[in-house]
Design an enzyme around this catalytic site. Structure first.
Site, PDB file in Angstrom:
ATOM      1  N   PRO A   1     -56.047 106.398  37.236  1.00 36.96           N
ATOM      2  CA  PRO A   1     -56.907 105.696  38.181  1.00 36.96           C
ATOM      3  C   PRO A   1     -57.128 104.216  37.855  1.00 36.96           C
ATOM      4  O   PRO A   1     -57.313 103.856  36.687  1.00 36.96           O
ATOM      5  CB  PRO A   1     -58.233 106.466  38.108  1.00 36.96           C
ATOM      6  CG  PRO A   1     -58.178 107.253  36.846  1.00 36.96           C
ATOM      7  CD  PRO A   1     -56.731 107.543  36.609  1.00 36.96           C
ATOM      8  N   ASN A   2     -57.082 103.423  38.894  1.00 34.04           N
ATOM      9  CA  ASN A   2     -57.355 101.980  38.862  1.00 34.04           C
ATOM     10  C   ASN A   2     -56.241 101.135  38.243  1.00 34.04           C
ATOM     11  O   ASN A   2     -56.316  99.909  38.268  1.00 34.04           O
ATOM     12  CB  ASN A   2     -58.705 101.671  38.163  1.00 34.04           C
ATOM     13  CG  ASN A   2     -59.858 102.355  38.848  1.00 34.04           C
ATOM     14  OD1 ASN A   2     -60.059 102.166  40.048  1.00 34.04           O
ATOM     15  ND2 ASN A   2     -60.599 103.182  38.136  1.00 34.04           N
TER      16      ASN A   2
ATOM     17  N   ALA B   1     -59.014 106.238  32.850  1.00 32.20           N
ATOM     18  CA  ALA B   1     -60.331 106.826  32.543  1.00 32.20           C
ATOM     19  C   ALA B   1     -60.245 108.328  32.256  1.00 32.20           C
ATOM     20  O   ALA B   1     -61.068 108.867  31.503  1.00 32.20           O
ATOM     21  CB  ALA B   1     -61.298 106.557  33.686  1.00 32.20           C
TER      22      ALA B   1
ATOM     23  N   ARG C   1     -63.385  99.303  21.868  1.00 35.61           N
ATOM     24  CA  ARG C   1     -64.256  99.204  23.046  1.00 35.61           C
ATOM     25  C   ARG C   1     -65.416 100.197  22.960  1.00 35.61           C
ATOM     26  O   ARG C   1     -65.789 100.617  21.872  1.00 35.61           O
ATOM     27  CB  ARG C   1     -63.398  99.366  24.319  1.00 35.61           C
ATOM     28  CG  ARG C   1     -62.355  98.240  24.454  1.00 35.61           C
ATOM     29  CD  ARG C   1     -61.540  98.379  25.721  1.00 35.61           C
ATOM     30  NE  ARG C   1     -62.374  98.259  26.918  1.00 35.61           N
ATOM     31  CZ  ARG C   1     -61.957  98.551  28.149  1.00 35.61           C
ATOM     32  NH1 ARG C   1     -60.712  98.989  28.332  1.00 35.61           N
ATOM     33  NH2 ARG C   1     -62.758  98.414  29.174  1.00 35.61           N
TER      34      ARG C   1
HETATM   35  C1  DQA Z   1     -57.016 102.107  29.830  1.00 37.52           C
HETATM   36  C2  DQA Z   1     -58.297 102.247  28.996  1.00 37.52           C
HETATM   37  C3  DQA Z   1     -59.264 103.216  29.637  1.00 37.52           C
HETATM   38  O1  DQA Z   1     -60.432 103.347  28.835  1.00 37.52           O
HETATM   39  C4  DQA Z   1     -59.661 102.716  31.009  1.00 37.52           C
HETATM   40  O2  DQA Z   1     -60.511 103.652  31.641  1.00 37.52           O
HETATM   41  C5  DQA Z   1     -58.501 102.371  31.863  1.00 37.52           C
HETATM   42  C6  DQA Z   1     -57.333 101.741  31.269  1.00 37.52           C
HETATM   43  C7  DQA Z   1     -56.071 101.039  29.281  1.00 37.52           C
HETATM   44  O3  DQA Z   1     -54.918 101.021  29.717  1.00 37.52           O
HETATM   45  O4  DQA Z   1     -56.461 100.220  28.448  1.00 37.52           O
HETATM   46  O5  DQA Z   1     -58.541 102.540  33.076  1.00 37.52           O
HETATM   47  O6  DQA Z   1     -56.334 103.343  29.801  1.00 37.52           O
END
Ligand code: DQA
Length: 147
Positions: A9-10, A77, A107
């Site tokens: 996602p995203n 995520a 993080r």
């Molecule tokens: C991620 C890190 C994850 O914590 C985050 O939710 C993401 C991207 C990364 O590529 O750094 O969406 O996987």
């Protein structure tokens, strides 16, 4: 040999999304690079991105029936929450490299948990999109050594 590269996602918003953390490379450029890097490593490459957990589970299951040799996955995520994705990886037992663009180890506390790490043959964090290239090259050596 065939690999499938899965983005969660995203990741489709790369370039626009929090560039201070994820950089300015667009998702389109990432996908172009993934195809090039995979083909340069001698793989047939399939790409998949979804914002839906179940769709990612379905795609991992499909990979088994498509005789995919290796997976590179950035579960985004869902890394930190998804027992369902972990179980799909366990069920199909396809060698999997886990990639994160950012250094999740530096993080928030909630990003320290990774379900996928329980099965990943390699974990690459914090190398930006180059981490995917490293993951593809690792898979190549790993799969060649297994043959
Ligand atoms: C991620 C890190 C994850 O914590 C985050 O939710 C993401 C991207 C990364 O590529 O750094 O969406 O996987």
């Amino acid at each position: 040999m065939k690999i499938l590269i899965i983005n969660g996602p995203n990741i489709n918003l790369l370039g626009l999304r929090e560039p201070d953390i994820y950089g300015h490379t667009t998702f389109k450029t990432l996908e172009d690079n993934l195809l090039t890097w995979g083909r340069n490593a001698g793989f047939e490459v399939e790409l998949f991105q979804s914002n839906w957990e179940g769709a990612i589970v379905d795609r991992i299951q499909q990979a088994y029936f498509d005789d995919v040799d290796g997976l590179v996955i950035n579960p985004a995520a869902y890394t930190h929450t998804s027992v369902a994705i972990l179980d799909a990886l366990k069920a199909t037992d396809i060698p999997t490299v886990e990639v994160h663009i950012s250094d999740v180890t530096q993080r928030e506390a909630f990003r320290q948990q990774s379900y996928v790490s329980a099965v990943a043959v390699k974990r690459i964090v914090g190398h930006g999109i180059d981490g995917y290239r490293e993951g593809i090259e690792f898979l190549k050596s790993f799969l060649n050594a297994r043959q």
